[in-house]
Design an enzyme around this catalytic site. Structure first.
Site, PDB file in Angstrom:
ATOM      1  N   ASN A   1     -37.625  18.458  69.656  1.00 51.05           N
ATOM      2  CA  ASN A   1     -37.078  18.828  68.351  1.00 51.05           C
ATOM      3  C   ASN A   1     -36.762  17.625  67.466  1.00 51.05           C
ATOM      4  O   ASN A   1     -36.875  17.711  66.240  1.00 51.05           O
ATOM      5  CB  ASN A   1     -35.790  19.637  68.528  1.00 51.05           C
ATOM      6  CG  ASN A   1     -35.994  20.915  69.304  1.00 51.05           C
ATOM      7  OD1 ASN A   1     -37.061  21.138  69.868  1.00 51.05           O
ATOM      8  ND2 ASN A   1     -34.979  21.755  69.348  1.00 51.05           N
TER       9      ASN A   1
ATOM     10  N   HIS B   1     -65.379  14.949  26.366  1.00 48.81           N
ATOM     11  CA  HIS B   1     -66.141  16.195  26.537  1.00 48.81           C
ATOM     12  C   HIS B   1     -67.607  15.903  26.868  1.00 48.81           C
ATOM     13  O   HIS B   1     -68.494  16.716  26.587  1.00 48.81           O
ATOM     14  CB  HIS B   1     -66.077  17.075  25.277  1.00 48.81           C
ATOM     15  CG  HIS B   1     -64.694  17.459  24.872  1.00 48.81           C
ATOM     16  ND1 HIS B   1     -64.096  18.638  25.253  1.00 48.81           N
ATOM     17  CD2 HIS B   1     -63.775  16.792  24.113  1.00 48.81           C
ATOM     18  CE1 HIS B   1     -62.872  18.702  24.742  1.00 48.81           C
ATOM     19  NE2 HIS B   1     -62.659  17.581  24.058  1.00 48.81           N
TER      20      HIS B   1
ATOM     21  N   SER C   1     -83.330   8.177  49.698  1.00 52.91           N
ATOM     22  CA  SER C   1     -84.107   9.400  49.885  1.00 52.91           C
ATOM     23  C   SER C   1     -85.061   9.239  51.057  1.00 52.91           C
ATOM     24  O   SER C   1     -85.581   8.153  51.309  1.00 52.91           O
ATOM     25  CB  SER C   1     -84.902   9.725  48.617  1.00 52.91           C
ATOM     26  OG  SER C   1     -85.773  10.820  48.826  1.00 52.91           O
TER      27      SER C   1
ATOM     28  N   LYS D   1     -85.606   4.893  45.760  1.00 47.74           N
ATOM     29  CA  LYS D   1     -84.433   5.582  45.216  1.00 47.74           C
ATOM     30  C   LYS D   1     -83.167   5.079  45.908  1.00 47.74           C
ATOM     31  O   LYS D   1     -83.122   4.962  47.128  1.00 47.74           O
ATOM     32  CB  LYS D   1     -84.569   7.091  45.428  1.00 47.74           C
ATOM     33  CG  LYS D   1     -83.559   7.944  44.668  1.00 47.74           C
ATOM     34  CD  LYS D   1     -83.924   9.421  44.804  1.00 47.74           C
ATOM     35  CE  LYS D   1     -83.094  10.289  43.883  1.00 47.74           C
ATOM     36  NZ  LYS D   1     -81.693  10.334  44.277  1.00 47.74           N
TER      37      LYS D   1
ATOM     38  N   GLU E   1     -69.877   8.766  46.349  1.00 45.43           N
ATOM     39  CA  GLU E   1     -70.023  10.132  46.868  1.00 45.43           C
ATOM     40  C   GLU E   1     -69.123  10.339  48.091  1.00 45.43           C
ATOM     41  O   GLU E   1     -68.435  11.367  48.220  1.00 45.43           O
ATOM     42  CB  GLU E   1     -71.484  10.396  47.229  1.00 45.43           C
ATOM     43  CG  GLU E   1     -72.400  10.446  46.030  1.00 45.43           C
ATOM     44  CD  GLU E   1     -73.880  10.379  46.399  1.00 45.43           C
ATOM     45  OE1 GLU E   1     -74.722  10.682  45.529  1.00 45.43           O
ATOM     46  OE2 GLU E   1     -74.194  10.020  47.555  1.00 45.43           O
TER      47      GLU E   1
END
Length: 474
Positions: free
Chosen positions: A146, A193, A323, A329, A336
């Site tokens: 506890n 935006h 890739s 690439k 990420e």
């Protein structure tokens, strides 16, 4: 093992009966029962959490030895066993699944049994012969799950913050500040935006991120103050049953010395073991940090998008092929990864919030989940920021020509014309520029709205992008 290769066992007993325990193991019968009861995730206790529990056992052994509650010989053996674990030994003996008996009794007894059996060896006795050093009567003297487990969560959180997250966060802030200086003279188009906005300095983008992380560091340091108030000494249900009158203060002093932290006993021990609010508070600060880290990592990905069909205002360092099918690439993998870790931290925070309110009366039985999620959140977020800094932020370069091209071509430059030609005229200029492809400068001059000299001053990108500094009141 014996000479024939057969496993040898010892017999241990608890209140439920006898069991065979592999002779070479340092855990005992209660740990064995937990292994059998909880084959759930395969996740074992985090090393930092083990450290926290063992530090408590070391401190309590010292205190109980000084106070005459256990013999100096037994106290020293427990301390030596604890030091061995803290140095990295016997780590494979902490085996109870993260999802286990409520309140953490199974893990707690795992720690007690390992330390007791190693202490017995140090004293020249056999493992499992608990007459001289008993997991409950000696290693756990004056303690209870506890009060030990909520204290271990506090100490584990402090250890993880000091050793992992604080250094990583400070390093990320310093790296962003360095990039801010490097990129301070580069003007790019702002975007709100995801549409054209007024020009800004690329360096100020990085400086803003550094400030955001610095603010989060302050929030975490403030939240962590709650972790320094200990309920250790409350024993069963916060009553202090079976503890020496001086134990509570003395064990807090010893732990303060071991951790080099200003730890202190809680003003009300029962409250300290019931409420999980300190952990919710720290977890909330971690979630808050994670949310801004996601935002920053997404910004980096957007600004690096391309290389031919995106913004490509900056170049994140390529660290691996991107890739399995497209040659040449490279992907923003560090950014990420950062987002994925942050999403996990947010999920851990939600689970902590649910577990924190699920206690009843004198105890919260969901503490094992809180312990794992909180310490794991701190450590994976710290490891993530360290990796992002080393393998991404430090190597970022700027595409000056692309930044200048977008800044010069932004329709939002018309904003600077408002005080000179009025909002409606400025809007008409912007509309015509969009429809015809003519530059804002060309249209303003063709319509005679401003002189060439005045227009050059108003549309000076270098001046437009200088940030206004707040005036500090005196």
């Amino acid at each position: 093992m014996n000479a024939l290769g057969n496993m040898s066992f010892r017999i241990e007993r608890d209140s439920m009966g006898e069991r065979q325990i592999p002779a070479e193991t340092y855990y005992g019968i209660q740990t064995l029962r937990a292994i059998e009861n909880f084959p759930i995730s395969g996740l074992k206790p985090l090393p930092t959490y083990v450290d926290a529990c063992v530090l408590i056992k070391k401190a309590t052994a010292i205190a109980n030895g000084e106070l005459g509650c256990i013999t100096p010989e037994v106290a020293q053996a427990i301390v030596q066993a604890a030091d061995e674990v803290l140095s990295g030994k016997l780590r494979d003996q902490f085996v109870v699944d993260v999802y286990q008996a409520g309140a953490g009794t199974s893990h707690h007894m795992n720690v007690n049994e390992v330390l007791a059996n190693r202490a017995l060896e140090l004293l020249g006795d056999e493992k499992g012969n608990y007459k001289r050093v008993n997991p409950n009567d000696h290693v756990n003297y004056g303690q209870s799950t506890n009060d030990v487990i909520p204290t271990a969560i506090r100490i584990g959180g402090l250890l993880a913050l000091e050793h992992t997250l604080y250094p990583a966060l400070s390093g990320a802030i310093a790296a962003l500040d360095t990039k801010a200086e490097e990129f301070q003279d580069i003007v790019r188009s702002g975007r709100t935006h995801l549409q054209d906005a007024v020009p800004v300095r690329l360096g100020e983008n990085f400086r803003a991120w550094a400030q955001i992380l610095s603010d989060h560091l302050t929030r975490l340091e403030t939240a962590s103050q709650d972790l320094m108030v200990l309920g250790l000494g409350g024993s069963a249900a916060g009553t202090g049953l079976n503890t020496h009158p001086q134990y509570c203060d003395r064990v807090a002093q010893i732990l303060s010395q071991l951790l080099d932290q200003p730890l202190r006993p809680a003003p009300h021990l029962m409250a300290a073991m019931q409420s999980m609010a300190p952990f919710v508070n720290v977890s909330g600060a971690l979630r808050n940090l994670a949310q801004d880290c996601v935002k920053i990592s997404h910004d980096l990905r957007l600004m690096d998008s391309g290389p031919k069909t995106g913004l490509k205002e900056i170049q994140l360092p390529p660290v691996q092929p991107g890739s399995s099918i497209m040659p040449g690439k490279y992907n923003p993998v560090m950014a990420e990864m950062t987002s994925m870790v942050c999403f996990q931290v947010m999920g851990y925070d939600s689970a902590i919030a649910l577990a924190a309110q699920a206690g009843q009366l004198e105890l919260n039985v969901m503490m094992p989940l809180i312990a794992y999620n909180l310490i794991q959140s701190i450590e994976i977020l710290g490891n993530t920021l360290a990796a992002l800094t080393e393998r991404c932020i430090n190597g970022i370069t700027a595409n000056r020509d692309r930044c200048a091209y977008y800044a010069e071509g932004s329709l939002a430059l018309v904003t600077a014309l408002n005080p000179h030609i009025g909002y409606l005229n400025a809007a008409a200029v912007a509309k015509e520029s969009l429809e015809t492809g003519k530059s804002l400068r060309q249209i303003v001059l063709e319509q005679g709205l401003m002189s060439a000299e005045d227009l050059a001053k108003v549309l000076d990108l270098e001046q437009m992008s200088i940030m206004t500094k707040p005036q500090t009141a005196t």
